[in-house]
Design a protein around this motif. Sequence first.
Motif, PDB file in Angstrom:
ATOM      1  N   ILE B 109       6.160  17.990  -9.580  1.00 47.95           N
ATOM      2  CA  ILE B 109       6.815  16.973 -10.424  1.00 47.95           C
ATOM      3  C   ILE B 109       7.889  16.233  -9.622  1.00 47.95           C
ATOM      4  O   ILE B 109       7.943  15.000  -9.606  1.00 47.95           O
ATOM      5  N   VAL B 110       8.746  17.001  -8.932  1.00 48.36           N
ATOM      6  CA  VAL B 110       9.849  16.382  -8.184  1.00 48.36           C
ATOM      7  C   VAL B 110       9.308  15.421  -7.120  1.00 48.36           C
ATOM      8  O   VAL B 110       9.747  14.272  -7.026  1.00 48.36           O
ATOM      9  N   PHE B 111       8.327  15.880  -6.349  1.00 46.47           N
ATOM     10  CA  PHE B 111       7.826  15.023  -5.272  1.00 46.47           C
ATOM     11  C   PHE B 111       7.112  13.780  -5.823  1.00 46.47           C
ATOM     12  O   PHE B 111       7.272  12.689  -5.286  1.00 46.47           O
ATOM     13  N   SER B 112       6.352  13.978  -6.881  1.00 43.93           N
ATOM     14  CA  SER B 112       5.667  12.814  -7.471  1.00 43.93           C
ATOM     15  C   SER B 112       6.670  11.788  -7.973  1.00 43.93           C
ATOM     16  O   SER B 112       6.517  10.588  -7.735  1.00 43.93           O
ATOM     17  N   VAL B 113       7.689  12.297  -8.658  1.00 43.23           N
ATOM     18  CA  VAL B 113       8.657  11.364  -9.256  1.00 43.23           C
ATOM     19  C   VAL B 113       9.449  10.634  -8.179  1.00 43.23           C
ATOM     20  O   VAL B 113       9.516   9.402  -8.190  1.00 43.23           O
ATOM     21  N   ILE B 114      10.058  11.383  -7.248  1.00 35.76           N
ATOM     22  CA  ILE B 114      10.956  10.690  -6.300  1.00 35.76           C
ATOM     23  C   ILE B 114      10.197   9.918  -5.228  1.00 35.76           C
ATOM     24  O   ILE B 114      10.677   8.914  -4.728  1.00 35.76           O
ATOM     25  N   ASN B 206      13.585  25.082  -7.375  1.00 38.64           N
ATOM     26  CA  ASN B 206      12.183  25.208  -6.932  1.00 38.64           C
ATOM     27  C   ASN B 206      11.615  23.856  -6.508  1.00 38.64           C
ATOM     28  O   ASN B 206      10.890  23.752  -5.524  1.00 38.64           O
ATOM     29  N   GLY B 207      11.970  22.848  -7.280  1.00 35.91           N
ATOM     30  CA  GLY B 207      11.417  21.513  -7.039  1.00 35.91           C
ATOM     31  C   GLY B 207      11.879  20.923  -5.720  1.00 35.91           C
ATOM     32  O   GLY B 207      11.100  20.298  -4.996  1.00 35.91           O
ATOM     33  N   PHE B 208      13.152  21.105  -5.414  1.00 41.71           N
ATOM     34  CA  PHE B 208      13.696  20.489  -4.192  1.00 41.71           C
ATOM     35  C   PHE B 208      13.623  21.413  -2.977  1.00 41.71           C
ATOM     36  O   PHE B 208      14.148  21.066  -1.924  1.00 41.71           O
ATOM     37  N   ASP B 215      13.020  12.524   1.856  1.00 41.69           N
ATOM     38  CA  ASP B 215      12.110  12.471   0.703  1.00 41.69           C
ATOM     39  C   ASP B 215      12.677  11.601  -0.410  1.00 41.69           C
ATOM     40  O   ASP B 215      11.935  11.139  -1.268  1.00 41.69           O
ATOM     41  N   LEU B 216      13.980  11.424  -0.399  1.00 40.20           N
ATOM     42  CA  LEU B 216      14.605  10.671  -1.497  1.00 40.20           C
ATOM     43  C   LEU B 216      14.996   9.238  -1.095  1.00 40.20           C
ATOM     44  O   LEU B 216      14.696   8.275  -1.809  1.00 40.20           O
ATOM     45  N   LEU B 217      15.682   9.127   0.066  1.00 37.76           N
ATOM     46  CA  LEU B 217      16.270   7.820   0.387  1.00 37.76           C
ATOM     47  C   LEU B 217      15.261   6.708   0.704  1.00 37.76           C
ATOM     48  O   LEU B 217      15.343   5.640   0.100  1.00 37.76           O
ATOM     49  N   PRO B 218      14.303   6.938   1.635  1.00 36.13           N
ATOM     50  CA  PRO B 218      13.383   5.813   1.910  1.00 36.13           C
ATOM     51  C   PRO B 218      12.614   5.329   0.672  1.00 36.13           C
ATOM     52  O   PRO B 218      12.551   4.116   0.441  1.00 36.13           O
TER      53      PRO B 218
END
Lengths: 264, 279
Positions: B109-114, B206-208, B215-218
Amino acid sequence: MDTIEQITSQRRGSEQEDGAAVVAVAVKDLHKSFGSQKVLDGVSLAVKRGETLAVLGRSGTGKSVLLRLIIGLEKPDSGTVSIYGQDTGHLVLDQLGAIRRKMGFLFQHAALYDSLTVEQNVAFPLQHNQREMAKSEKDDRVRQLLAEVGMEAAMQKMPSDISGGMQKRVGLARALALEPDILLLDEPTAGLDPISSAEIDDLVLKLQEEHHMASIVVTHDLHSAKTIANRLALLDQGNVVIEGNFEELQESEIGFVKEFLKHS
Amino acid sequence: MEGKISAVESRPMKQTVSVAPPAAEFGKNPITQFFEWFGDLGLFFWQVARAAVTPPFEFRELFRQLDEIGSKSLPLVALAGAATGVVLSMEARYSLTRFGAKSLLPAAIVFSVIHETGPIITGLVVSGRVGAGIGAELASMKVTEQIDAIEASAVNPYRLLAATRILACILMMPLLTLAGDACGLIMGWVAQALVEPLSFHQFINNGFKGADFNDLLPPTFKTCVFGLIIGLIACFQGMRTQGGAAGVGRAATSSVVLSSLFVILADVVLVKIILLFFP
């Protein structure tokens, strides 16, 4: 206040005395087409400081386009527009701004900013061009301009809440905000009843008398043109058919001039 | 006396020069029109860029646009982000359980969203709301000669109307994306917690796990490009409008369609670039 007739005769008198006045606007051999439609086909005109030229003609003969070319809202296909001797043809937008600060433009439908009040509309040119001016000074100037056009009581109204004639008055106040040397009026009396038209004519005459500007008035209202202008130019098929005072137009033997006067 | 410049109602339509150019356009073939559109867009961008970096700066209008484009889009972006989080949680649970990888659910979920859904959903929501708004507003001002009146008042409309809106889009997109991401993650956790109790702290941990700033900024800052596309296309379509009320409608529609399309196309290129430089 002087009557319209008195002011008109004074203006005509001053025109004769002031033969060597500075040419404020000069257009030379102006051509403009939109697609295959030729609108202007070699128009040449000059207006001196303190003089009012009325440009007459049938609908669609390029009168409004001529004004838009003079203020730089359109680019000519060929020919030149000079404001106080400066050719405006090659100027970019910000350079044109310096020229436009000397000019006031009243649009045919007033073109007031419909999300701003009457007061904010008139203040707009001051806020964006005279940023160093104190707010109280700007407020005073706006009040004075609105008083000049008789719209002080409608300061807080929105443009949609006032009549067409009142919108023209506000448009005129906005056009005068930067104290222009040149005033361009696009159909100032179009769509107005005879009384409102006469009021606008009266107002234009009064303002011209007080500010001594060079003015170009585009109109198809011969009575209004006769009242406010020193000189008239009749456009047909993209060119000036005749230029002179009203008497010269009346004496003309040109068929189109006779027909135009007959139906006006 | 201060006020905002925008169009709020219909007014008499411009008569003088509105007819001829569209008539001329009809004679051109679509390929010529296609290249002319890009050429005109390039010239428009150049005018706006030049106006944006030369004084006087229109800070008051910029702040008004930051509010208009940013704060007023926030509820919609938050709602879209939240809905995406819920859907992702439900879909991912189903798929991962099937393949015996249910423990990876928070990370999925975290990777898909961010990485993708947050930025692209925000881009599409903003292109819909803001693109249509800017396109219709400027088109209405154009056909009622209000933009000409601005120009006649010796004010540069590229600076006052276009540069401020485009800059506001560029600045607000990453912030809106972060807000959309946050709502997506929270609602993703809620959807998961309703099925299988899990604390938010655990879900995030767990997500991060294994994630870093790359993974977040670009992906977040790529939305600046989306903002540029949305603002530029909406302003361009609005300010070149002709043809009265029908023209206003066309400008609003084309602003949304073109900006959404170009946001998706730009995303393809940007994802490739991000993967190349931030593997």
